[in-house]
Design a protein around this motif. Sequence first.
Motif, PDB file in Angstrom:
ATOM      1  N   ALA A  74      -0.716   3.032  -4.507  1.00  0.00           N
ATOM      2  CA  ALA A  74      -1.761   2.444  -4.947  1.00  0.00           C
ATOM      3  C   ALA A  74      -1.954   1.492  -6.319  1.00  0.00           C
ATOM      4  O   ALA A  74      -2.597   0.382  -6.078  1.00  0.00           O
ATOM      5  CB  ALA A  74      -2.779   3.761  -5.398  1.00  0.00           C
ATOM      6  N   GLU A  75      -0.970   2.051  -7.167  1.00  0.00           N
ATOM      7  CA  GLU A  75      -0.826   1.091  -8.369  1.00  0.00           C
ATOM      8  C   GLU A  75      -0.267  -0.331  -8.100  1.00  0.00           C
ATOM      9  O   GLU A  75      -0.882  -1.322  -8.381  1.00  0.00           O
ATOM     10  CB  GLU A  75      -0.065   1.523  -9.376  1.00  0.00           C
ATOM     11  N   ASP A 120      -5.055  -7.676  -7.794  1.00  0.00           N
ATOM     12  CA  ASP A 120      -5.659  -8.231  -9.103  1.00  0.00           C
ATOM     13  C   ASP A 120      -5.171  -9.520  -9.522  1.00  0.00           C
ATOM     14  O   ASP A 120      -5.573 -10.294  -9.758  1.00  0.00           O
ATOM     15  CB  ASP A 120      -5.502  -7.132 -10.102  1.00  0.00           C
ATOM     16  N   CYS A 138       0.834  -1.277   0.018  1.00  0.00           N
ATOM     17  CA  CYS A 138       0.069  -0.004   0.046  1.00  0.00           C
ATOM     18  C   CYS A 138       0.877   1.249  -0.097  1.00  0.00           C
ATOM     19  O   CYS A 138       1.926   1.348   0.437  1.00  0.00           O
ATOM     20  CB  CYS A 138      -0.964  -0.074   1.210  1.00  0.00           C
ATOM     21  N   ARG A 155      -9.159  -7.017  -3.676  1.00  0.00           N
ATOM     22  CA  ARG A 155      -9.712  -5.851  -4.330  1.00  0.00           C
ATOM     23  C   ARG A 155     -10.371  -4.553  -3.677  1.00  0.00           C
ATOM     24  O   ARG A 155     -10.186  -3.561  -3.927  1.00  0.00           O
ATOM     25  CB  ARG A 155     -10.314  -6.252  -5.702  1.00  0.00           C
ATOM     26  N   ARG A 208      -3.106  -2.261  -5.780  1.00  0.00           N
ATOM     27  CA  ARG A 208      -4.043  -3.081  -6.903  1.00  0.00           C
ATOM     28  C   ARG A 208      -3.665  -4.049  -7.938  1.00  0.00           C
ATOM     29  O   ARG A 208      -4.379  -4.858  -8.038  1.00  0.00           O
ATOM     30  CB  ARG A 208      -4.803  -1.703  -7.433  1.00  0.00           C
ATOM     31  N   ASP A 209      -2.185  -4.019  -8.277  1.00  0.00           N
ATOM     32  CA  ASP A 209      -1.843  -4.990  -9.214  1.00  0.00           C
ATOM     33  C   ASP A 209      -1.606  -6.128  -8.533  1.00  0.00           C
ATOM     34  O   ASP A 209      -2.044  -7.209  -8.803  1.00  0.00           O
ATOM     35  CB  ASP A 209      -0.351  -4.308  -9.641  1.00  0.00           C
ATOM     36  N   HIS A 227      -6.859   3.340  -0.425  1.00  0.00           N
ATOM     37  CA  HIS A 227      -6.305   4.155  -1.195  1.00  0.00           C
ATOM     38  C   HIS A 227      -7.293   5.501  -1.860  1.00  0.00           C
ATOM     39  O   HIS A 227      -7.017   6.123  -2.674  1.00  0.00           O
ATOM     40  CB  HIS A 227      -5.593   3.661  -2.567  1.00  0.00           C
ATOM     41  N   ALA A 234      -7.803  -3.034  -1.093  1.00  0.00           N
ATOM     42  CA  ALA A 234      -6.851  -1.939  -2.044  1.00  0.00           C
ATOM     43  C   ALA A 234      -7.615  -0.870  -2.316  1.00  0.00           C
ATOM     44  O   ALA A 234      -7.127   0.356  -2.309  1.00  0.00           O
ATOM     45  CB  ALA A 234      -6.173  -2.804  -3.174  1.00  0.00           C
ATOM     46  N   HIS A 235      -8.935  -1.071  -2.914  1.00  0.00           N
ATOM     47  CA  HIS A 235      -9.841   0.146  -3.175  1.00  0.00           C
ATOM     48  C   HIS A 235      -9.932   1.119  -1.992  1.00  0.00           C
ATOM     49  O   HIS A 235      -9.762   2.284  -2.053  1.00  0.00           O
ATOM     50  CB  HIS A 235     -11.198  -0.367  -3.749  1.00  0.00           C
TER      51      HIS A 235
END
Length: 358
Positions: A233-234, A241, A226, A257, A237-238, A264, A260-261
């Motif tokens: 954030a990228e 995913d 994180c 998911r 999220r990666d 951020h 992570a959402h």
Amino acid sequence: MARLLPLLVIAVWIFIWYRNRKGASARPRRTAAAAAPARLSKEAAALGLLPQDRQDTKRLLRDPQIDGAREAAERGAWEPAAEAMTAIGKDWERRTALVISLARAAADEDAWLTAWEAARPGDPGAAAVRARSTVFLAWQLRGARTADRTSAEQFEGFHRVLLRAREDIARAIELAPEDPSPHVSDLWAGLGLGYPHAYMHELWAEITDRAPHHYEAHYSALQYWCGKWHGSAELARDFADKAASGAPAGTLLPALRLVAHFEHLDRPFNGKHYRTPEAMAMVDTLLADLPAVRPDHPRLPEARHLLAFFLVKQKRHAEALEQFRLVDGCVGSLPWSYFEDPAEKYCDYRERAVQGAR
């Protein structure tokens, strides 16, 4: 692979971590405008839902096996903990949950754990609990305030105890090489010590070799990636995913998911962030995974709490209420644990679901 990095390397990374994390929060507290205290409506009471003062903000779920072992430990008896370890065996998800629960108790008072270690030298269960409890102790020494409000003495104790924890982790790994639990503890040591990305990838390979779809390990690693810690954030999220897309049904990994959402969002109350096609798809994917999840999965309630929160934001109140009814009473979970008053925030969102579903 040897689990101990040279102390010089660790010291360098401590310095870098402290410099870069100045102002970062160990656990950011999300706040909103002041609201009236949540009350139990007639409709909520008719559904058998509990009032705010009966919501347990420290507990994620009630699990007789895990709770019984911890409660015995808090009374000073180690034998039930050892018996629970044996009974759980190689059920790695539940073993890790048991280790975490017992370690929290040991971080407060470890006389029972010391007695266990003396009675059964080399017991891998006791070693795993000792490793995680030392990590918890380090975080207690640091405190939960932002870095600029944490003293140099707190940071010194934090890093010193985390370095000691790495020794305990290495011993636990040596005693039970196939158990991923000590490696999960190492993820949290790495969060505080600022392990380099390259080393984190090596540690992650060790974990996935043992338990490729271990939810607790994935959740812990996600925290490292994180933006508030050592990623972005990228990257977070990666990571979420990749974990979710490659997971078999019933692993709960699609919940990553949502984590992570949520982690951020600068404005976590803004509903538009939850009603995008991407966010709607995240929720639907996790809902589809739930029927295959084992009922005693230790993190299933947290997935339901996250779903309830997202579903209210998406104005899918009847679906949200279904989740609230399954977790009511234990709110020691994301997203509520990130708010100043978890029980009040939980009851506020639950009431929205109750009224919206009418």
